[in-house]
Design a protein around this motif. Structure first.
Motif, PDB file in Angstrom:
ATOM      1  N   SER A 284       0.824  -1.213   0.000  1.00 52.65           N
ATOM      2  CA  SER A 284       0.000   0.000   0.000  1.00 52.65           C
ATOM      3  C   SER A 284       0.858   1.263   0.000  1.00 52.65           C
ATOM      4  O   SER A 284       0.381   2.336   0.348  1.00 52.65           O
ATOM      5  CB  SER A 284      -0.927   0.003   1.227  1.00 52.65           C
ATOM      6  OG  SER A 284      -0.170  -0.005   2.424  1.00 52.65           O
ATOM      7  N   ASN A 285       2.126   1.139  -0.366  1.00 50.47           N
ATOM      8  CA  ASN A 285       3.031   2.279  -0.343  1.00 50.47           C
ATOM      9  C   ASN A 285       2.655   3.261  -1.449  1.00 50.47           C
ATOM     10  O   ASN A 285       3.005   3.086  -2.616  1.00 50.47           O
ATOM     11  CB  ASN A 285       4.476   1.794  -0.528  1.00 50.47           C
ATOM     12  CG  ASN A 285       5.492   2.904  -0.276  1.00 50.47           C
ATOM     13  OD1 ASN A 285       5.276   4.057  -0.627  1.00 50.47           O
ATOM     14  ND2 ASN A 285       6.595   2.537   0.329  1.00 50.47           N
ATOM     15  N   VAL A 286       1.945   4.305  -1.071  1.00 51.23           N
ATOM     16  CA  VAL A 286       1.464   5.294  -2.027  1.00 51.23           C
ATOM     17  C   VAL A 286       2.631   6.022  -2.678  1.00 51.23           C
ATOM     18  O   VAL A 286       2.610   6.312  -3.883  1.00 51.23           O
ATOM     19  CB  VAL A 286       0.513   6.294  -1.324  1.00 51.23           C
ATOM     20  CG1 VAL A 286       0.097   7.392  -2.283  1.00 51.23           C
ATOM     21  CG2 VAL A 286      -0.709   5.562  -0.778  1.00 51.23           C
ATOM     22  N   ALA A 287       3.655   6.312  -1.896  1.00 50.42           N
ATOM     23  CA  ALA A 287       4.806   7.030  -2.432  1.00 50.42           C
ATOM     24  C   ALA A 287       5.497   6.223  -3.516  1.00 50.42           C
ATOM     25  O   ALA A 287       5.905   6.771  -4.545  1.00 50.42           O
ATOM     26  CB  ALA A 287       5.789   7.359  -1.309  1.00 50.42           C
ATOM     27  N   LEU A 288       5.636   4.940  -3.304  1.00 47.73           N
ATOM     28  CA  LEU A 288       6.269   4.077  -4.303  1.00 47.73           C
ATOM     29  C   LEU A 288       5.460   4.066  -5.592  1.00 47.73           C
ATOM     30  O   LEU A 288       6.007   4.223  -6.688  1.00 47.73           O
ATOM     31  CB  LEU A 288       6.424   2.661  -3.757  1.00 47.73           C
ATOM     32  CG  LEU A 288       6.918   1.600  -4.744  1.00 47.73           C
ATOM     33  CD1 LEU A 288       8.300   1.939  -5.264  1.00 47.73           C
ATOM     34  CD2 LEU A 288       6.910   0.221  -4.082  1.00 47.73           C
TER      35      LEU A 288
END
Length: 216
Positions: free
Chosen positions: A16-20
Motif C-alpha cells: 500500500s506504499n502510495v509514495a512508491l
C-alpha cells in the motif's frame, strides 16, 4: 524487466506504499532523468524530509521529486535496480542511519554507481548519513528541553514521564529516553518526525537533512 523489479520492491516497501506507486508512475511517464527519487529507510524519515521541504516553500511532487520509504536499508539494492541506471533512470538521492551506511555503499556499488568507498563518495552521489539516526539528529538540533516541550504540546508528557520511571530507563540519558519514547508506539516516530522538523530553527537543521534537500 521493470515489472519484475517492481515486484521485488513491493514486499519490502509495503503493497500500500502510495509514495512508491506515485514515483513509479511518474518516473515511467517522464523523460529519463527528469524526476528524482529520494530513498529513505522508513516512513518517519519520509515525514521529516517532506515536512522540511514544505517549510522551505517547496512542492516536491510538483517538482518531480518523490520520497520513497524502502522498509529498511537492506532493501536498497531492489530500489536501485528499479529506479537506478539499469532501471527507470531517475536521479537518485537518499538518507540513511550510520549503522546502515555499509548497506548503502554496497547497494550503490552493485548498481554501477561506484566506486563508493567512503562517506564523501556517498555525498557526491546525493546520499547522506545521519549520526546515529535521524531522531538523534533532530534531538541534538532542538535540544532535550525543546523536545520535551513539543511532547507536552502533543499531550504526551505524562506518558513520557512514566517511561522515564521504568527501571530500564532510569540510568539512561535524557537523549536516550526521548529516543526510546519516540519509538515506543506504532506511528509515534512518524508523527514526531513531522512535529520535530516543523519546530527546527532554520539555522540548525541537521546537516544530512539540509544537504539532502539542497541536492535535489
Amino acid at each position: 524487466m521493470d515489472d519484475e523489479r517492481l515486484v521485488a520492491v513491493t514486499g519490502p516497501a509495503g503493497s500500500s506504499n502510495v509514495a512508491l506507486a506515485a514515483a513509479v508512475t511518474s518516473v515511467r511517464n517522464a523523460p529519463a532523468g527528469s524526476c528524482a527519487v529520494i530513498l529513505v529507510e522508513g516512513v518517519s524519515d519520509q515525514a521529516a524530509v517532506e515536512a522540511l521541504a514544505v517549510r522551505r516553500g517547496r512542492n516536491l511532487r510538483r517538482e518531480g521529486v518523490f520520497v520513497v520509504p524502502m522498509g529498511g536499508a537492506t532493501n536498497i539494492g531492489h530500489f536501485l535496480d528499479l529506479f537506478g541506471p539499469r532501471g527507470l533512470r531517475a536521479r537518485l538521492a537518499g538518507l540513511c542511519d550510520e549503522g546502515e551506511e555499509a548497506d548503502f555503499r554496497r547497494g550503490l556499488n552493485r548498481a554501477g554507481l561506484g566506486p563508493v568507498l567512503a562517506r564523501d563518495h556517498l555525498e557526491r552521489l546525493g546520499f547522506y548519513v545521519c549520526v546515529a539516526d535521524l531522531e538523534d539528529e533532530l534531538i541534538r538540533s532542538l535540544g532535550t528541553a525543546a523536545v520535551e516541550r513539543l511532547i507536552a504540546g502533543q499531550g504526551e508528557l505524562g506518558s513520557f514521564r512514566i517511561l522515564c520511571q521504568q527501571p530500564a530507563q532510569r540510568t539512561r540519558t535524557r537523549e536516550q529516553q526521548l529516543k526510546r519514547f519516540l519509538g515506543a508506539r506504532s506511528g509515534r516516530k512518524t508523527h514526531y518526525g513531522r512535529v520535530l522538523t516543523d519546530a527546527l530553527d532554520p539555522t540548525r537543521v541537521p546537516r544530512p537533512l539540509d544537504r539532502l534537500l539542497t541536492h535535489v
